[in-house]
Motif scaffolding. Structure first.
Motif, PDB file in Angstrom:
ATOM      1  N   ARG A   1      -7.718   4.386   3.694  1.00 57.37           N
ATOM      2  CA  ARG A   1      -6.334   4.856   3.572  1.00 57.37           C
ATOM      3  C   ARG A   1      -5.558   3.892   2.678  1.00 57.37           C
ATOM      4  NH1 ARG A   1      -4.722   7.840   8.027  1.00 57.37           N
ATOM      5  NH2 ARG A   1      -2.923   8.274   6.707  1.00 57.37           N
ATOM      6  N   TRP A   2      -4.669   4.439   1.866  1.00 53.93           N
ATOM      7  CA  TRP A   2      -3.900   3.624   0.908  1.00 53.93           C
ATOM      8  C   TRP A   2      -2.429   3.655   1.288  1.00 53.93           C
ATOM      9  CZ3 TRP A   2      -7.513   1.308  -1.855  1.00 53.93           C
ATOM     10  CH2 TRP A   2      -8.717   1.969  -2.054  1.00 53.93           C
ATOM     11  N   VAL A   3      -1.841   2.484   1.421  1.00 52.32           N
ATOM     12  CA  VAL A   3      -0.409   2.395   1.729  1.00 52.32           C
ATOM     13  C   VAL A   3       0.296   1.812   0.507  1.00 52.32           C
ATOM     14  CG1 VAL A   3       1.336   1.200   3.124  1.00 52.32           C
ATOM     15  CG2 VAL A   3      -0.704   2.163   4.214  1.00 52.32           C
ATOM     16  N   VAL A   4       1.373   2.470   0.105  1.00 50.72           N
ATOM     17  CA  VAL A   4       2.171   1.993  -1.026  1.00 50.72           C
ATOM     18  C   VAL A   4       3.478   1.435  -0.484  1.00 50.72           C
ATOM     19  CG1 VAL A   4       3.483   2.767  -3.030  1.00 50.72           C
ATOM     20  CG2 VAL A   4       1.151   3.568  -2.684  1.00 50.72           C
ATOM     21  N   ALA A   5       3.867   0.269  -0.947  1.00 48.61           N
ATOM     22  CA  ALA A   5       5.102  -0.360  -0.458  1.00 48.61           C
ATOM     23  C   ALA A   5       5.927  -0.833  -1.645  1.00 48.61           C
ATOM     24  CB  ALA A   5       4.771  -1.542   0.447  1.00 48.61           C
ATOM     25  N   SER A   6       7.158  -0.357  -1.715  1.00 49.44           N
ATOM     26  CA  SER A   6       8.044  -0.766  -2.807  1.00 49.44           C
ATOM     27  C   SER A   6       8.609  -2.148  -2.522  1.00 49.44           C
ATOM     28  CB  SER A   6       9.193   0.235  -2.928  1.00 49.44           C
ATOM     29  OG  SER A   6      10.218  -0.338  -3.710  1.00 49.44           O
TER      30      SER A   6
ATOM     31  N   ALA B   1      -1.903  -1.291  -0.455  1.00 48.78           N
ATOM     32  CA  ALA B   1      -2.775  -1.937   0.534  1.00 48.78           C
ATOM     33  C   ALA B   1      -3.873  -0.966   0.928  1.00 48.78           C
ATOM     34  CB  ALA B   1      -1.956  -2.334   1.758  1.00 48.78           C
ATOM     35  N   LEU B   2      -5.064  -1.499   1.105  1.00 49.31           N
ATOM     36  CA  LEU B   2      -6.209  -0.708   1.572  1.00 49.31           C
ATOM     37  C   LEU B   2      -6.320  -0.859   3.088  1.00 49.31           C
ATOM     38  CD1 LEU B   2      -8.838   0.909   1.437  1.00 49.31           C
ATOM     39  CD2 LEU B   2      -9.983  -1.138   0.563  1.00 49.31           C
ATOM     40  N   CYS B   3      -6.232   0.273   3.779  1.00 49.66           N
ATOM     41  CA  CYS B   3      -6.269   0.258   5.246  1.00 49.66           C
ATOM     42  C   CYS B   3      -7.352   1.219   5.720  1.00 49.66           C
ATOM     43  CB  CYS B   3      -4.921   0.724   5.800  1.00 49.66           C
ATOM     44  SG  CYS B   3      -3.547  -0.321   5.282  1.00 49.66           S
TER      45      CYS B   3
ATOM     46  N   THR C   1      -5.667   0.682  10.992  1.00 53.46           N
ATOM     47  CA  THR C   1      -4.716  -0.328  10.486  1.00 53.46           C
ATOM     48  C   THR C   1      -3.530   0.276   9.732  1.00 53.46           C
ATOM     49  OG1 THR C   1      -6.116  -0.655   8.539  1.00 53.46           O
ATOM     50  CG2 THR C   1      -6.383  -2.229  10.346  1.00 53.46           C
ATOM     51  N   VAL C   2      -3.640   1.547   9.338  1.00 53.05           N
ATOM     52  CA  VAL C   2      -2.576   2.111   8.499  1.00 53.05           C
ATOM     53  C   VAL C   2      -1.217   2.079   9.214  1.00 53.05           C
ATOM     54  CG1 VAL C   2      -3.072   4.565   9.071  1.00 53.05           C
ATOM     55  CG2 VAL C   2      -1.986   3.997   6.922  1.00 53.05           C
ATOM     56  N   GLY C   3      -1.204   2.450  10.513  1.00 54.81           N
ATOM     57  CA  GLY C   3       0.057   2.433  11.272  1.00 54.81           C
ATOM     58  C   GLY C   3       0.606   1.023  11.416  1.00 54.81           C
ATOM     59  N   PRO C   4      -0.199   0.088  11.950  1.00 52.39           N
ATOM     60  CA  PRO C   4       0.284  -1.288  12.090  1.00 52.39           C
ATOM     61  C   PRO C   4       0.744  -1.937  10.779  1.00 52.39           C
ATOM     62  CG  PRO C   4      -1.739  -0.987  13.362  1.00 52.39           C
ATOM     63  CD  PRO C   4      -1.495   0.298  12.625  1.00 52.39           C
TER      64      PRO C   4
END
Ligand code: GLA
Length: 388
Positions: free
Chosen positions: A194-199, A342-344, A348-351
């Motif tokens: 899962r990929w999380v993008v954070a500005s 971030a690679l989750c 881990t995606v929620g935390p």
């Protein structure tokens, strides 16, 4: 057939997140992005005169109109219409006849000036809309290369990753993109990655300050290459030629002797990032999430220390994400602000998102953010035109 003037069309062009291979494209080395499930959309009808008329529901993007004839006039620097004008200019200079214009509205949910290529998505959506209006087509690879050149009218000496990713996205796949000549190879993203993008909340405007810093890096890379390779009668070799001849340690020893400290660090980033991209692709094919994540962290460190395009904000996001259990994290896109990725996995995606909200956004904003600053993205299909 050109679209009838009554039909409403929707040109949809996704943003992208680069997973690894940063600041390598304009040095002729591969990149490894995904197209994402956030896009720029132009809902339009075909005009019977050669004029583009577009507006946006966002107040600061004021309505504009321009003629489809050479030379396409530029608007003042920083005006959003320049991305649409760049697409039109690229098509016209390529010999595509644009007798009919478009009339419509631009919307989208790719955050602007965030390193997620909203601008290239607008360029590509505009090109597809104009092609549709005129019953014309171009092979996707040709269009990607053409739009990469066209977007340079706006000023950034970009390398071609963004337009290629936007046009070649495949659901569930990352895209290995090679340059000179342009080629795209989809690689399946393993189940559960899962990929999380954070500005970072710091804007990285492609037509603003970041442009100078970016173009300076591109110049330094050319200088570094010339310094290490020397010019032969066959002209300047490419980075990939140097990497094919020497092992990396030997090449870096040579570069350290030949270059100033700054140019050496730029050079070291490019060649080590080129190697990391290749290793990351193998890690993805092997389903090795730890290895891929580790390479992302090394990429971030190299962008921060050798390429000097990170910011304290991007460094902080990477640190929080890793601390909260991400397998890897790094700045994505040009840097100087914008986003980190971030690679989750599913656990881990929620935390990771929670930790970023609590430790990055709330202290800075004084309240939970309004949305659109930290989100999971899916590898998604490329740009297209549909009936609205
Ligand atoms: C910007 C450019 C791309 C690429 C990245 C850095 O997004 O448009 O071509 O160079 O920066 O990897």
């Amino acid at each position: 057939m050109p679209g009838s003037t009554h039909t409403r069309w929707l040109a949809i062009a996704p943003g992208r997140v680069n997973l690894i291979g940063e600041h390598t494209d304009y040095n002729g080395l591969p990149v490894f992005p995904i197209a994402i499930d956030r896009d720029i959309r132009i809902e339009f009808t075909v005009a019977d005169d050669p004029v583009v008329r577009l507006d946006s529901p966002v107040a600061r993007f004021d309505p504009f109109a321009f003629q489809l004839k050479r030379p396409v006039e530029a608007a003042r620097q920083g005006h959003w219409s320049n991305y649409v004008r760049a697409a039109a200019r690229g098509l016209l200079e390529h010999g595509v006849e644009l007798r009919r214009g478009i009339e419509g509205t631009v919307t989208g949910d790719v955050p602007i000036a965030s390193g997620l290529s909203s601008s290239s998505a607008l360029v590509v959506a505009s090109a597809l809309a104009l092609l549709k209006a005129n019953g014309a087509t171009l092979p996707r690879l040709e269009l990607a290369a053409l739009m990469a050149r066209a977007e340079r009218f706006v000023g950034l000496e970009g390398g071609g990753m963004d337009q290629a990713a936007c046009l070649h996205g495949v659901a569930g796949h990352a895209l290995r993109i090679d340059f000179e000549p342009l080629r795209v190879t989809p690689v399946a993203v393993p189940e559960g990655w899962r990929w999380v993008v954070a500005s970072s909340l710091v804007r990285a405007e492609k037509s603003g300050d970041a442009r100078e810093a970016y173009n300076e890096r591109a110049r330094q890379c050319r200088e570094a290459l010339a310094g290490v390779a020397g010019r032969s009668t066959h002209g300047l070799p490419a980075y990939r030629d140097l990497m094919a001849v020497d092992d990396l340690d030997g090449l870096l020893r040579r570069a350290r002797r030949a270059l100033s400290p700054v140019l050496f660090r730029r050079f070291r980033h490019v060649v080590t990032e080129g190697r990391r991209e290749a290793q990351a692709e193998v890690a993805m094919r092997d389903g090795d999430v730890r290895r891929f994540g580790h390479l992302m962290v090394q990429s971030h460190e190299s962008l921060r220390d050798d390429y000097e395009v990170s910011t304290v904000e991007l460094d902080a996001i990477v640190e929080v994400a890793l601390d909260a259990g991400a397998a890897g994290a790094r700045l994505t896109g040009a840097g100087f602000g914008g986003c980190a990725v971030a690679l989750c996995d599913d656990t881990t995606v929620g935390p990771v998102i929670e930790a970023l909200l609590a430790r990055y956004y709330e202290p800075r904003l004084g309240a939970p953010p309004s949305g659109g600053v930290v989100f999971a993205v899916e590898p998604s299909p490329g740009a297209r035109v549909e009936e609205a």
